[in-house]
Write a protein that holds these residues in place. Structure first.
Motif, PDB file in Angstrom:
ATOM      1  N   GLU A  77      48.000  22.821  41.726  1.00  0.00           N
ATOM      2  CA  GLU A  77      48.409  23.116  40.542  1.00  0.00           C
ATOM      3  C   GLU A  77      48.760  21.813  39.582  1.00  0.00           C
ATOM      4  O   GLU A  77      48.771  21.575  38.510  1.00  0.00           O
ATOM      5  N   GLU A  78      48.651  20.792  40.488  1.00  0.00           N
ATOM      6  CA  GLU A  78      48.938  19.385  39.996  1.00  0.00           C
ATOM      7  C   GLU A  78      47.552  18.554  39.492  1.00  0.00           C
ATOM      8  O   GLU A  78      47.454  17.483  39.004  1.00  0.00           O
ATOM      9  N   ASN A  79      46.429  19.416  39.926  1.00  0.00           N
ATOM     10  CA  ASN A  79      44.974  19.047  39.415  1.00  0.00           C
ATOM     11  C   ASN A  79      45.044  19.225  37.832  1.00  0.00           C
ATOM     12  O   ASN A  79      45.194  20.250  37.603  1.00  0.00           O
ATOM     13  N   PRO A  80      44.409  18.232  37.200  1.00  0.00           N
ATOM     14  CA  PRO A  80      44.193  18.387  35.948  1.00  0.00           C
ATOM     15  C   PRO A  80      43.138  19.574  35.526  1.00  0.00           C
ATOM     16  O   PRO A  80      43.053  20.177  34.474  1.00  0.00           O
ATOM     17  N   ASP A  81      42.349  19.960  36.335  1.00  0.00           N
ATOM     18  CA  ASP A  81      41.650  21.033  36.059  1.00  0.00           C
ATOM     19  C   ASP A  81      41.918  22.605  36.582  1.00  0.00           C
ATOM     20  O   ASP A  81      41.152  23.411  36.476  1.00  0.00           O
ATOM     21  N   TRP A  82      43.463  22.570  36.962  1.00  0.00           N
ATOM     22  CA  TRP A  82      43.898  23.957  37.382  1.00  0.00           C
ATOM     23  C   TRP A  82      44.076  24.866  36.205  1.00  0.00           C
ATOM     24  O   TRP A  82      44.361  24.486  34.956  1.00  0.00           O
ATOM     25  N   GLU A  83      43.480  25.962  36.348  1.00  0.00           N
ATOM     26  CA  GLU A  83      43.918  27.063  35.385  1.00  0.00           C
ATOM     27  C   GLU A  83      43.954  28.406  36.105  1.00  0.00           C
ATOM     28  O   GLU A  83      43.527  28.827  37.173  1.00  0.00           O
ATOM     29  N   LYS A  84      44.756  29.444  35.506  1.00  0.00           N
ATOM     30  CA  LYS A  84      44.881  30.618  35.973  1.00  0.00           C
ATOM     31  C   LYS A  84      45.188  31.590  34.697  1.00  0.00           C
ATOM     32  O   LYS A  84      45.597  31.309  33.661  1.00  0.00           O
ATOM     33  N   PHE A  85      44.623  32.727  35.158  1.00  0.00           N
ATOM     34  CA  PHE A  85      44.685  33.924  33.965  1.00  0.00           C
ATOM     35  C   PHE A  85      45.684  35.074  34.528  1.00  0.00           C
ATOM     36  O   PHE A  85      45.670  35.443  35.487  1.00  0.00           O
ATOM     37  N   ALA A  86      46.092  35.730  33.404  1.00  0.00           N
ATOM     38  CA  ALA A  86      47.174  37.012  33.682  1.00  0.00           C
ATOM     39  C   ALA A  86      46.607  37.982  32.802  1.00  0.00           C
ATOM     40  O   ALA A  86      46.495  37.873  31.546  1.00  0.00           O
ATOM     41  N   TYR A  87      46.504  39.261  33.246  1.00  0.00           N
ATOM     42  CA  TYR A  87      46.087  40.308  32.335  1.00  0.00           C
ATOM     43  C   TYR A  87      47.430  41.026  31.694  1.00  0.00           C
ATOM     44  O   TYR A  87      48.365  41.276  32.464  1.00  0.00           O
ATOM     45  N   ARG A  88      47.496  40.934  30.563  1.00  0.00           N
ATOM     46  CA  ARG A  88      48.861  41.262  29.828  1.00  0.00           C
ATOM     47  C   ARG A  88      48.681  42.666  29.015  1.00  0.00           C
ATOM     48  O   ARG A  88      49.528  43.079  28.379  1.00  0.00           O
ATOM     49  N   GLY A  89      47.514  43.368  29.210  1.00  0.00           N
ATOM     50  CA  GLY A  89      47.370  44.715  28.848  1.00  0.00           C
ATOM     51  C   GLY A  89      46.360  44.997  27.724  1.00  0.00           C
ATOM     52  O   GLY A  89      45.529  44.121  27.194  1.00  0.00           O
ATOM     53  N   TYR A  90      46.070  46.285  27.369  1.00  0.00           N
ATOM     54  CA  TYR A  90      45.121  46.713  26.448  1.00  0.00           C
ATOM     55  C   TYR A  90      45.874  47.482  25.244  1.00  0.00           C
ATOM     56  O   TYR A  90      46.750  48.156  25.578  1.00  0.00           O
ATOM     57  N   LEU A  91      45.368  47.060  24.271  1.00  0.00           N
ATOM     58  CA  LEU A  91      45.611  47.461  23.018  1.00  0.00           C
ATOM     59  C   LEU A  91      44.801  48.690  22.423  1.00  0.00           C
ATOM     60  O   LEU A  91      43.787  48.232  21.616  1.00  0.00           O
ATOM     61  N   PRO A  92      45.130  49.864  22.340  1.00  0.00           N
ATOM     62  CA  PRO A  92      44.186  50.924  22.069  1.00  0.00           C
ATOM     63  C   PRO A  92      43.601  50.971  20.732  1.00  0.00           C
ATOM     64  O   PRO A  92      42.712  51.308  20.110  1.00  0.00           O
TER      65      PRO A  92
END
Length: 213
Positions: A77-92
């Motif tokens: 996480e201390e690497n400047p290239d770090w990234e992470k995604f989280a799924y927050r849902g679907y809006l029908p």
């Protein structure tokens, strides 16, 4: 009439009329008026479901243009290239997925529609009472990684489209949006964080925003 002119006329008739221009006017409010209006604001939350799950550090979403894959990278996480995604849902209601994107220096949200179109935001959408619009704000003075902006979107032809944007005075920047609420389908109230003189980030002013078409 010449054939070339007939062809041109036919093409013009097929072109859909462009969207009506949108203007937003600002009217100053006192703090007391803002707080009173805030008590009557309309908070709307569209239905959200969770049909997908993140698997092995990947979120895979099918679209008309094929699968869209959002993949974490396995670095510190201390690497400047770090990234992470989280799924927050679907809006029908809008046929859109909401993904949170966390980066080493910033985070944002992505609305991904069924066609594969991405709308990137630095704040969660705040929907109008009729669910036909949303506003998203971003305060960009205190921290360089974020834009300083207010953006208005409309849901038209099954897509979210930006119809208005304000970037408060760039040089010098004197204020940033701090909070916003809908009072009706065309009126919002705004809290502005001021950055001028001796009041750098510790004073506020208030305004009513009226959407005109």
């Amino acid at each position: 009439m010449k054939p070339a002119l007939l062809l041109l006329l036919a093409l013009l008739l097929r072109i859909p009329a462009g969207p009506a221009p949108v203007r937003v006017t600002f009217s100053p409010l006192t703090k007391a008026a803002y707080l009173a209006a805030k008590n009557t604001c309309v908070l709307t939350r569209p239905v959200m479901t969770f049909p997908l799950k993140k698997q092995h550090g990947r979120i895979t979403i099918p679209t008309a243009k094929g699968n869209r894959v959002f993949r974490d990278n396995n670095i510190d996480e201390e690497n400047p290239d770090w990234e992470k995604f989280a799924y927050r849902g679907y809006l029908p209601q809008f046929e859109c997925h909401l993904i949170e994107h966390n980066h080493y220096e910033w985070s944002n949200f992505i609305l991904l529609d069924k066609s594969g179109q991405k709308t990137e935001l630095y704040d969660l959408p705040r929907y109008s009472p009729d669910f036909k619009s949303f506003v998203a704000i971003s305060g960009g003075i205190e921290y360089w990684a974020y834009p300083n902006s207010i953006r208005l979107f409309r849901f038209e032809n099954d897509k979210w489209r930006e119809v208005w944007k304000l970037e408060p005075s760039i040089e010098p920047m004197t204020w940033e949006p701090n909070d916003v609420y809908w009072l009706s389908t065309n009126v919002l109230i705004l809290k502005k964080r001021m950055w001028n003189g001796n009041h750098e980030g510790n004073s506020y002013t208030y305004a009513k925003l009226t959407i005109q078409e």
